[in-house]
Design an enzyme around this catalytic site. Structure first.
Site, PDB file in Angstrom:
ATOM      1  N   CYS A 127       0.865  -1.154  -0.037  1.00 23.63           N
ATOM      2  CA  CYS A 127      -0.131  -0.075   0.023  1.00 23.63           C
ATOM      3  C   CYS A 127       0.724   1.247   0.092  1.00 23.63           C
ATOM      4  CB  CYS A 127      -1.019   0.089   1.287  1.00 23.63           C
ATOM      5  SG  CYS A 127      -2.099  -1.559   1.305  1.00 23.63           S
ATOM      6  N   HIS A 152      -2.932   6.776   3.048  1.00 26.09           N
ATOM      7  CA  HIS A 152      -3.583   5.723   2.730  1.00 26.09           C
ATOM      8  C   HIS A 152      -4.939   5.275   3.096  1.00 26.09           C
ATOM      9  CE1 HIS A 152      -3.914   1.595   1.301  1.00 26.09           C
ATOM     10  NE2 HIS A 152      -3.805   0.973   2.647  1.00 26.09           N
ATOM     11  N   ASN A 168     -10.077  -0.237   0.544  1.00 21.57           N
ATOM     12  CA  ASN A 168      -8.790  -0.050   0.590  1.00 21.57           C
ATOM     13  C   ASN A 168      -8.283  -0.777  -0.764  1.00 21.57           C
ATOM     14  OD1 ASN A 168      -6.044  -0.543   0.709  1.00 21.57           O
ATOM     15  ND2 ASN A 168      -6.135  -1.385   2.971  1.00 21.57           N
TER      16      ASN A 168
HETATM   17  N1  ACO Z   1     -18.230  -8.387  10.130  1.00 24.53           N
HETATM   18  C1  ACO Z   1     -18.648  -8.600  11.595  1.00 24.53           C
HETATM   19  N2  ACO Z   1     -17.680  -8.927  12.463  1.00 24.53           N
HETATM   20  C2  ACO Z   1     -16.389  -9.047  12.099  1.00 24.53           C
HETATM   21  C3  ACO Z   1     -15.965  -8.727  10.910  1.00 24.53           C
HETATM   22  C4  ACO Z   1     -16.835  -8.458   9.822  1.00 24.53           C
HETATM   23  N3  ACO Z   1     -16.629  -8.229   8.671  1.00 24.53           N
HETATM   24  N4  ACO Z   1     -14.868  -9.255  10.871  1.00 24.53           N
HETATM   25  C5  ACO Z   1     -14.513  -9.392  12.024  1.00 24.53           C
HETATM   26  N5  ACO Z   1     -15.319  -9.397  12.874  1.00 24.53           N
HETATM   27  C6  ACO Z   1     -15.556  -9.970  14.204  1.00 24.53           C
HETATM   28  C7  ACO Z   1     -14.273 -10.456  14.856  1.00 24.53           C
HETATM   29  O1  ACO Z   1     -14.487 -12.041  14.577  1.00 24.53           O
HETATM   30  C8  ACO Z   1     -14.155 -10.673  16.090  1.00 24.53           C
HETATM   31  O2  ACO Z   1     -15.352 -11.089  17.059  1.00 24.53           O
HETATM   32  P1  ACO Z   1     -14.785 -11.708  18.415  1.00 24.53           P
HETATM   33  O3  ACO Z   1     -14.506 -10.688  19.275  1.00 24.53           O
HETATM   34  O4  ACO Z   1     -15.894 -12.495  18.740  1.00 24.53           O
HETATM   35  O5  ACO Z   1     -13.469 -12.571  17.887  1.00 24.53           O
HETATM   36  C9  ACO Z   1     -14.586  -8.861  16.431  1.00 24.53           C
HETATM   37  O6  ACO Z   1     -15.256  -8.731  15.019  1.00 24.53           O
HETATM   38  C10 ACO Z   1     -13.503  -8.044  16.408  1.00 24.53           C
HETATM   39  O7  ACO Z   1     -12.602  -8.028  15.660  1.00 24.53           O
HETATM   40  P2  ACO Z   1     -11.202  -7.615  15.597  1.00 24.53           P
HETATM   41  O8  ACO Z   1     -10.321  -7.950  14.329  1.00 24.53           O
HETATM   42  O9  ACO Z   1     -10.521  -7.497  16.628  1.00 24.53           O
HETATM   43  O10 ACO Z   1     -11.821  -5.980  15.028  1.00 24.53           O
HETATM   44  P3  ACO Z   1     -11.073  -4.482  14.969  1.00 24.53           P
HETATM   45  O11 ACO Z   1     -11.825  -3.726  15.565  1.00 24.53           O
HETATM   46  O12 ACO Z   1      -9.502  -4.765  15.006  1.00 24.53           O
HETATM   47  O13 ACO Z   1     -11.235  -4.278  13.223  1.00 24.53           O
HETATM   48  C11 ACO Z   1     -10.179  -4.140  11.236  1.00 24.53           C
HETATM   49  C12 ACO Z   1     -10.832  -5.178  12.414  1.00 24.53           C
HETATM   50  C13 ACO Z   1     -10.996  -3.438  10.670  1.00 24.53           C
HETATM   51  C14 ACO Z   1      -9.432  -5.358  10.011  1.00 24.53           C
HETATM   52  C15 ACO Z   1      -9.006  -3.347  11.736  1.00 24.53           C
HETATM   53  O14 ACO Z   1      -8.259  -4.090  12.750  1.00 24.53           O
HETATM   54  C16 ACO Z   1      -7.996  -2.845  10.755  1.00 24.53           C
HETATM   55  O15 ACO Z   1      -8.472  -1.930   9.863  1.00 24.53           O
HETATM   56  N6  ACO Z   1      -6.821  -3.175  10.902  1.00 24.53           N
HETATM   57  C17 ACO Z   1      -5.893  -2.466   9.949  1.00 24.53           C
HETATM   58  C18 ACO Z   1      -6.055  -3.269   8.524  1.00 24.53           C
HETATM   59  C19 ACO Z   1      -5.127  -2.493   7.512  1.00 24.53           C
HETATM   60  O16 ACO Z   1      -4.952  -1.400   7.457  1.00 24.53           O
HETATM   61  N7  ACO Z   1      -5.011  -3.289   6.650  1.00 24.53           N
HETATM   62  C20 ACO Z   1      -4.302  -2.764   5.301  1.00 24.53           C
HETATM   63  C21 ACO Z   1      -3.097  -2.458   5.473  1.00 24.53           C
HETATM   64  S1  ACO Z   1      -2.457  -1.932   3.723  1.00 24.53           S
HETATM   65  C22 ACO Z   1      -1.789  -3.290   2.914  1.00 24.53           C
HETATM   66  O17 ACO Z   1      -0.733  -3.439   2.814  1.00 24.53           O
HETATM   67  C23 ACO Z   1      -2.658  -3.957   1.881  1.00 24.53           C
END
Ligand code: ACO
Length: 322
Positions: A123, A247, A277
């Site tokens: 990214c 980003h 993204n």
């Molecule tokens: N819908 C509903 N629930 C979900 C979903 C979904 N789509 N996805 C995950 N959950 C659930 C999980 O299973 C978890 O449930 P649990 O508590 O029963 O275990 C709960 O939601 C919380 O999950 P987390 O992963 O802890 O949620 P978080 O608040 O961290 O959000 C997210 C997840 C959006 C992925 C966040 O961590 C994030 O944005 N991280 C950065 C990702 C990023 O920027 N990636 C790209 C980098 S760029 C590149 O190089 C490609």
């Protein structure tokens, strides 16, 4: 060898800056809304909107097609003929083939006759490509086409709710012209910590896997550090930033970074809600959208900040304007 393909020879040693003289964007026609995902995954519009800020993403096409479409627009905006381009740098982590570089297909589609290569810094790729492209102006290239394009839907497991809701496809491009003097690229910062590559990865032929929480935590920190480093290198302070182009991965990451940088959201380019993204395409898509919607004026200080798999990070400070 044609005169064009000999870019650099007669000018080698001359130090030039660059100016952005055109930009273009491309998104696939098909929109996938949160409601569409709700219908086939154990997720909800509310979860996706609150946790990510994404409402829909565009899906479809190939990296080469999207890159060529954005680049064609950028060339038209710059009033630049294909023959005048002396280097094509394409940032992507979703190349259409293992070999050759997708830049080769884009070069052919656009009728260019210059050097062409891909850059993979996930990214952060577009800013890496921008800095690399600008660097060639210092050794004689007079016009460089820089593109960021990714088809993330191809490496996303559409049955995995933890990643399927996040990613989309798209491309953005800029034309850089060499100019006398320092030009518009005032400062930059490129970084990587390869010991963190396990946090976000996709094997060849496989799907993206990510430790979301850990990426989130580190993303905010590296964005802030990298932005500060690039601004310091430009001899400016964060108070000088007229527009931040971060980003587009997660609104919460962007909000947290903005708070720490002291840059209000009104001065931050956002397309995430409409694109998801799009990896290397996200910064040029947000930059193009900001330019199109009148958020940029001549002389504005624009701070581009990317982060991604690697982990990698990259910032660039531009002085906007013809
Ligand atoms: N819908 C509903 N629930 C979900 C979903 C979904 N789509 N996805 C995950 N959950 C659930 C999980 O299973 C978890 O449930 P649990 O508590 O029963 O275990 C709960 O939601 C919380 O999950 P987390 O992963 O802890 O949620 P978080 O608040 O961290 O959000 C997210 C997840 C959006 C992925 C966040 O961590 C994030 O944005 N991280 C950065 C990702 C990023 O920027 N990636 C790209 C980098 S760029 C590149 O190089 C490609």
């Amino acid at each position: 060898m044609s005169e064009r393909s000999g870019a650099g020879g007669s000018h080698l040693g001359r130090t030039s800056g660059v100016a952005v003289v055109g930009w273009g964007v491309a998104l696939p026609d098909t929109a996938v809304t949160n409601a569409d995902l709700e219908a086939r995954l154990d997720t909800s519009d509310r979860w996706i909107t609150e946790r990510t800020g994404i409402r829909e993403r565009r899906i479809g096409g190939t990296t080469g097609q999207l890159a060529a479409a954005a680049a064609r627009q950028a060339l038209i905006a710059a009033d630049a003929s294909p023959g005048s381009v002396e280097l094509l740098v394409l940032a992507t982590s979703t190349p259409d083939q293992q070999i050759p570089a997708t830049a080769s297909a884009v070069q052919d589609a656009l009728g260019l006759s210059c050097g062409a290569f891909d850059v993979n810094a996930a990214c952060s790729g577009f800013v890496y490509a921008l800095v690399a492209g600008a660097g060639t102006a210092g050794v004689g290239a007079r016009r460089v086409l820089v593109v960021g394009a990714d088809v993330m839907s191809r490496i996303t497991d559409q049955g995995d709710r933890s990643t399927a809701v996040l990613f989309g496809d798209g491309a953005g491009a800029v034309v850089l012209d060499a100019v006398e003097g320092p030009g518009q690229l005032l400062g930059w910062d490129l970084g990587s910590d390869g010991s963190l590559r396990h946090l976000l990865q996709a094997d060849v032929g496989g799907y993206i896997r990510m430790e979301g929480k850990e990426v989130f935590r580190r993303a905010v920190r590296v964005m802030v550090d990298s932005a500060e480093a690039a601004m310091a290198r430009a001899g400016l302070t964060l108070a000088d930033v007229d527009l931040l182009v971060p980003h587009q991965a997660n609104t919460r990451i962007i909000t947290a970074a903005c708070e720490r940088l002291g840059i209000p959201m009104e001065r931050t380019a956002m397309v995430l809600d409409r694109t998801g993204n799009t990896s290397a395409a996200s910064i040029p898509l947000a930059l193009g959208d900001a330019a199109q919607s009148g958020m940029l004026a001549k002389g504005d200080v624009v701070l581009l900040v990317g982060f991604g798999a690697g982990m990698s990070w990259a910032s660039a400070v531009l002085r906007w304007g013809p």
